[in-house]
Every structure is written in C-alpha cells, then in structure tokens.
Design a protein around this motif. Structure first.
Motif, PDB file in Angstrom:
ATOM      1  N   THR A   9       0.825  -1.200   0.000  1.00 50.38           N
ATOM      2  CA  THR A   9       0.000   0.000   0.000  1.00 50.38           C
ATOM      3  C   THR A   9       0.863   1.256   0.000  1.00 50.38           C
ATOM      4  OG1 THR A   9      -0.172  -0.080   2.413  1.00 50.38           O
ATOM      5  CG2 THR A   9      -1.919  -1.151   1.152  1.00 50.38           C
ATOM      6  N   ASN A  10       2.074   1.123  -0.524  1.00 52.84           N
ATOM      7  CA  ASN A  10       3.046   2.215  -0.526  1.00 52.84           C
ATOM      8  C   ASN A  10       2.993   3.043  -1.802  1.00 52.84           C
ATOM      9  OD1 ASN A  10       3.964   0.972   1.833  1.00 52.84           O
ATOM     10  ND2 ASN A  10       5.422  -0.290   0.688  1.00 52.84           N
ATOM     11  N   SER A  11       2.224   2.600  -2.777  1.00 53.33           N
ATOM     12  CA  SER A  11       2.227   3.211  -4.110  1.00 53.33           C
ATOM     13  C   SER A  11       3.612   3.154  -4.743  1.00 53.33           C
ATOM     14  CB  SER A  11       1.731   4.661  -4.051  1.00 53.33           C
ATOM     15  OG  SER A  11       0.412   4.724  -3.567  1.00 53.33           O
ATOM     16  N   HIS A  12       4.349   2.107  -4.424  1.00 53.77           N
ATOM     17  CA  HIS A  12       5.685   1.932  -4.981  1.00 53.77           C
ATOM     18  C   HIS A  12       5.631   1.277  -6.352  1.00 53.77           C
ATOM     19  CE1 HIS A  12       7.817   2.032  -0.818  1.00 53.77           C
ATOM     20  NE2 HIS A  12       7.575   3.238  -1.307  1.00 53.77           N
ATOM     21  N   ASN A  13       6.624   1.631  -7.162  1.00 46.42           N
ATOM     22  CA  ASN A  13       6.689   1.036  -8.493  1.00 46.42           C
ATOM     23  C   ASN A  13       7.268  -0.374  -8.461  1.00 46.42           C
ATOM     24  OD1 ASN A  13       5.702   3.346  -9.905  1.00 46.42           O
ATOM     25  ND2 ASN A  13       7.703   4.309  -9.603  1.00 46.42           N
ATOM     26  N   TYR A  14       8.280  -0.565  -7.624  1.00 41.37           N
ATOM     27  CA  TYR A  14       9.015  -1.828  -7.629  1.00 41.37           C
ATOM     28  C   TYR A  14       8.520  -2.760  -6.530  1.00 41.37           C
ATOM     29  CZ  TYR A  14      12.407   0.000 -10.942  1.00 41.37           C
ATOM     30  OH  TYR A  14      13.002   0.495 -12.063  1.00 41.37           O
ATOM     31  N   MET A  15       8.394  -4.025  -6.900  1.00 38.07           N
ATOM     32  CA  MET A  15       8.108  -5.076  -5.935  1.00 38.07           C
ATOM     33  C   MET A  15       9.063  -6.239  -6.173  1.00 38.07           C
ATOM     34  SD  MET A  15       3.947  -5.039  -5.560  1.00 38.07           S
ATOM     35  CE  MET A  15       3.961  -6.026  -4.046  1.00 38.07           C
ATOM     36  N   TYR A  16       9.380  -6.950  -5.094  1.00 35.87           N
ATOM     37  CA  TYR A  16      10.409  -7.981  -5.132  1.00 35.87           C
ATOM     38  C   TYR A  16       9.951  -9.239  -4.379  1.00 35.87           C
ATOM     39  CZ  TYR A  16      13.122  -3.612  -5.567  1.00 35.87           C
ATOM     40  OH  TYR A  16      13.588  -2.368  -5.917  1.00 35.87           O
ATOM     41  N   TRP A  17      10.486 -10.367  -4.814  1.00 35.05           N
ATOM     42  CA  TRP A  17      10.401 -11.590  -4.040  1.00 35.05           C
ATOM     43  C   TRP A  17      11.816 -12.076  -3.741  1.00 35.05           C
ATOM     44  CZ3 TRP A  17       6.578 -13.511  -1.372  1.00 35.05           C
ATOM     45  CH2 TRP A  17       5.250 -13.263  -1.754  1.00 35.05           C
ATOM     46  N   TYR A  18      12.097 -12.284  -2.447  1.00 34.70           N
ATOM     47  CA  TYR A  18      13.376 -12.791  -1.989  1.00 34.70           C
ATOM     48  C   TYR A  18      13.150 -14.120  -1.263  1.00 34.70           C
ATOM     49  CZ  TYR A  18      15.451  -8.095  -2.484  1.00 34.70           C
ATOM     50  OH  TYR A  18      15.914  -6.891  -2.967  1.00 34.70           O
TER      51      TYR A  18
ATOM     52  N   ASP B  37      17.836 -17.915   3.263  1.00 33.32           N
ATOM     53  CA  ASP B  37      18.343 -19.186   3.745  1.00 33.32           C
ATOM     54  C   ASP B  37      19.630 -18.933   4.518  1.00 33.32           C
ATOM     55  OD1 ASP B  37      17.424 -19.750   0.548  1.00 33.32           O
ATOM     56  OD2 ASP B  37      16.509 -21.037   2.078  1.00 33.32           O
ATOM     57  N   THR B  38      19.808 -19.700   5.556  1.00 39.45           N
ATOM     58  CA  THR B  38      21.014 -19.557   6.383  1.00 39.45           C
ATOM     59  C   THR B  38      22.251 -19.738   5.521  1.00 39.45           C
ATOM     60  OG1 THR B  38      19.829 -20.423   8.297  1.00 39.45           O
ATOM     61  CG2 THR B  38      22.229 -20.418   8.393  1.00 39.45           C
ATOM     62  N   GLY B  39      23.170 -18.795   5.640  1.00 36.32           N
ATOM     63  CA  GLY B  39      24.407 -18.852   4.881  1.00 36.32           C
ATOM     64  C   GLY B  39      24.348 -18.176   3.531  1.00 36.32           C
ATOM     65  N   HIS B  40      23.143 -17.841   3.090  1.00 34.54           N
ATOM     66  CA  HIS B  40      22.988 -17.201   1.779  1.00 34.54           C
ATOM     67  C   HIS B  40      22.372 -15.810   1.873  1.00 34.54           C
ATOM     68  CE1 HIS B  40      24.058 -20.737  -0.590  1.00 34.54           C
ATOM     69  NE2 HIS B  40      23.388 -21.444   0.283  1.00 34.54           N
ATOM     70  N   GLY B  41      21.894 -15.448   3.019  1.00 39.20           N
ATOM     71  CA  GLY B  41      21.279 -14.138   3.145  1.00 39.20           C
ATOM     72  C   GLY B  41      19.999 -14.029   2.345  1.00 39.20           C
ATOM     73  N   LEU B  42      19.763 -12.854   1.786  1.00 39.44           N
ATOM     74  CA  LEU B  42      18.572 -12.588   0.984  1.00 39.44           C
ATOM     75  C   LEU B  42      18.934 -12.679  -0.493  1.00 39.44           C
ATOM     76  CD1 LEU B  42      17.382  -9.545   3.045  1.00 39.44           C
ATOM     77  CD2 LEU B  42      16.010 -11.596   2.681  1.00 39.44           C
ATOM     78  N   ARG B  43      18.262 -13.538  -1.199  1.00 39.45           N
ATOM     79  CA  ARG B  43      18.528 -13.703  -2.622  1.00 39.45           C
ATOM     80  C   ARG B  43      17.274 -13.368  -3.421  1.00 39.45           C
ATOM     81  NH1 ARG B  43      20.997 -19.632  -3.144  1.00 39.45           N
ATOM     82  NH2 ARG B  43      19.357 -20.066  -1.596  1.00 39.45           N
ATOM     83  N   LEU B  44      17.457 -12.568  -4.447  1.00 39.82           N
ATOM     84  CA  LEU B  44      16.340 -12.077  -5.243  1.00 39.82           C
ATOM     85  C   LEU B  44      15.888 -13.121  -6.254  1.00 39.82           C
ATOM     86  CD1 LEU B  44      14.547  -9.611  -5.885  1.00 39.82           C
ATOM     87  CD2 LEU B  44      16.275  -8.941  -7.561  1.00 39.82           C
ATOM     88  N   ILE B  45      14.601 -13.400  -6.238  1.00 36.05           N
ATOM     89  CA  ILE B  45      14.032 -14.387  -7.155  1.00 36.05           C
ATOM     90  C   ILE B  45      13.508 -13.697  -8.419  1.00 36.05           C
ATOM     91  CG2 ILE B  45      12.324 -16.218  -7.438  1.00 36.05           C
ATOM     92  CD1 ILE B  45      12.249 -16.412  -4.341  1.00 36.05           C
ATOM     93  N   HIS B  46      12.530 -12.814  -8.215  1.00 30.68           N
ATOM     94  CA  HIS B  46      11.953 -12.021  -9.301  1.00 30.68           C
ATOM     95  C   HIS B  46      11.621 -10.633  -8.770  1.00 30.68           C
ATOM     96  CE1 HIS B  46      11.472 -15.222 -12.240  1.00 30.68           C
ATOM     97  NE2 HIS B  46      10.822 -15.976 -11.370  1.00 30.68           N
ATOM     98  N   TYR B  47      11.513  -9.693  -9.699  1.00 33.46           N
ATOM     99  CA  TYR B  47      11.028  -8.386  -9.315  1.00 33.46           C
ATOM    100  C   TYR B  47      10.254  -7.773 -10.475  1.00 33.46           C
ATOM    101  CZ  TYR B  47      14.972  -6.126 -11.773  1.00 33.46           C
ATOM    102  OH  TYR B  47      15.872  -5.687 -12.713  1.00 33.46           O
ATOM    103  N   SER B  48       9.585  -6.679 -10.169  1.00 31.68           N
ATOM    104  CA  SER B  48       8.710  -6.052 -11.165  1.00 31.68           C
ATOM    105  C   SER B  48       8.706  -4.551 -10.949  1.00 31.68           C
ATOM    106  CB  SER B  48       7.289  -6.603 -11.015  1.00 31.68           C
ATOM    107  OG  SER B  48       6.350  -5.809 -11.717  1.00 31.68           O
ATOM    108  N   TYR B  49       8.620  -3.798 -12.036  1.00 31.87           N
ATOM    109  CA  TYR B  49       8.522  -2.344 -11.897  1.00 31.87           C
ATOM    110  C   TYR B  49       7.168  -1.797 -12.294  1.00 31.87           C
ATOM    111  CZ  TYR B  49      10.147  -2.410 -16.799  1.00 31.87           C
ATOM    112  OH  TYR B  49      10.314  -2.660 -18.132  1.00 31.87           O
ATOM    113  N   GLY B  50       6.190  -2.698 -12.401  1.00 34.57           N
ATOM    114  CA  GLY B  50       4.831  -2.230 -12.651  1.00 34.57           C
ATOM    115  C   GLY B  50       3.928  -3.372 -13.052  1.00 34.57           C
ATOM    116  N   ALA B  51       2.650  -3.103 -13.093  1.00 39.85           N
ATOM    117  CA  ALA B  51       1.677  -4.120 -13.474  1.00 39.85           C
ATOM    118  C   ALA B  51       2.027  -4.701 -14.835  1.00 39.85           C
ATOM    119  CB  ALA B  51       0.275  -3.525 -13.495  1.00 39.85           C
TER     120      ALA B  51
END
Lengths: 113, 111
Positions: free
Chosen positions: A26-35, A38-52
């Motif tokens: 509900t931020n009205s942000h353009n970008y959304m991400y899925w991370y 996992d232990t030892g790997h931190g946050l890893r980006l799966i997919h992202y999007s900059y709009g509908a």
C-alpha cells in the motif's frame, strides 16, 4: 506508514504440489520484489517487477514464476514444489531500485515435504 | 552475491559493549544500506550512507564507507539486548539496477 502484507504466513506443501504466495503493498511503490532467505545465503532475489504486467528475473529464478497483476499485488508461483524450495520468503517494495529504501513484509515460511 | 556481501558471522557480546560489523562489495555502488532483521520480522533499514559520505551517524549507529577499498562498516555503541538481530548490508550501483544484500551478521547481545 508503508505496508507490505504477505499471505499466508506459513505454508506446508508436498513435493510436486502447487503453491502461490501473495503480496500486497500500500506504498504506491513502483518496484516489488520476491526474496528467499536461507542460512548462509542471506537474501537472494528471485523475481522483481517495476509495474503491473512487468516481470524481471533476479539471481535465483529457477523453479519460480511470478506475476504482477496490479500496482499493489505481486504473486510468487511454485508449480512443482521441491524440498530445495523450503525457505523463508519475503516480499518487498520500493519507490525506485538500486539505491533507495526497500520495505519488507513479515515473510512466509514455506516447507516442502 | 556479486554485490554487497559480507561473510556470515555470528557475534555474541555483553550488553553495553560496542560492536562493529563489516561489509565488502565487488562493484561500484552509489549507496550502502544497512538493514536490521529481528526475529520473526522482515528486514528494516536502519542507516543509509551515500558514496560521497565517509561517515554517517544515527543515534548509537555509525556507518562508514570507503569507496577505494569497497567496504563499509556499521558500528553500534553501548549495545542493548534489543539490538539482538541479523544485520545486512545492501549495495546497488545506481537507480534502475536492483540492490543486492549480503549474507548478514547475526548479533546476539546478552543482558
């Protein structure tokens, strides 16, 4: 206040099953991400999007699909879940990408048995 | 991770002590962001330092950035038990290219 809401918060599925993780911001942000985290790997980006309707691949996209249906909603799809996809998944949003604050949801714990 | 990485560390210190965590990265970045993740929550930004800054302070937090060695540090002075969390750095070269997160430093502050 900026808000990213994920559902479900916990999910157990069987190997080969289909899973959809949902995210709404509900931020009205353009970008959304899925991370995934996992232990030892931190946050890893799966997919992202900059709009509908837009989808970009991240660093670990194999085995995942995603769809951004609206400015607010971003979904992560696991069509043939495997035990290696057992992880903690975070959705996030930001106004721009690369050098601005990223706002995270509370996470979804997925277990594939 | 190509950008924004630090070795996963686990630190345990006594409340009141000071602590410093490090982050090294391999490519150009315009900012370094430090996030804190408490148990059961998502990461949240605690301090951001830009490439034209060498030091940034926020309360008990101090971040430094050395672009020549491609490294950043986060210091917490007078730690509290509530500082117990995993701390991540994130870097990104510029707007339009997504940021990458490091592997995190797990900090436990014992009362």
């Amino acid at each position: 206040e900026a808000a990213v809401t994920q559902s479900p918060r916990n999910k157990v599925t069987v190997t080969g099953g289909n899973v959809t993780l949902s995210c709404r911001q509900t931020n009205s942000h353009n970008y959304m991400y899925w991370y995934r985290q996992d232990t030892g790997h931190g946050l890893r980006l799966i997919h992202y999007s900059y709009g509908a309707g837009n989808l970009q691949i991240g660093d670990v996209p194999d085995g995942y699909k995603a769809t951004r249906t609206t400015q607010e909603d971003f979904f992560l799809l696991l069509e043939l879940a495997s035990p290696s996809q057992t992880s903690l998944y975070f959705c996030a949003s930001s106004d721009r990408t690369g050098n601005t604050e990223v706002f995270f949801g509370k996470g979804t714990r997925l277990t594939v048995v | 991770s190509q950008w924004g990485e630090e070795n996963l560390q686990a630190l345990s210190i006594q409340e009141g002590e000071d602590v410093t965590m490090n982050c090294s990265y391999k490519t150009y970045t315009t900012v370094v962001q430090w996030y804190r993740q408490k148990s059961g929550k998502g990461p949240a930004l605690i301090i951001l330092i830009r490439s034209n800054e060498r030091e940034k302070r926020s309360g008990r937090l101090r971040a430094t950035l050395d672009t020549s060695s491609q490294s950043s540090s986060l210091s917490i002075t007078g730690t509290l038990a509530t500082d117990t969390a995993v701390y991540f750095c994130a870097t990104g070269p510029n707007s339009g290219t997504y940021q990458r997160f490091g592997t995190g430093t797990k900090l436990q502050v014992v009362p």
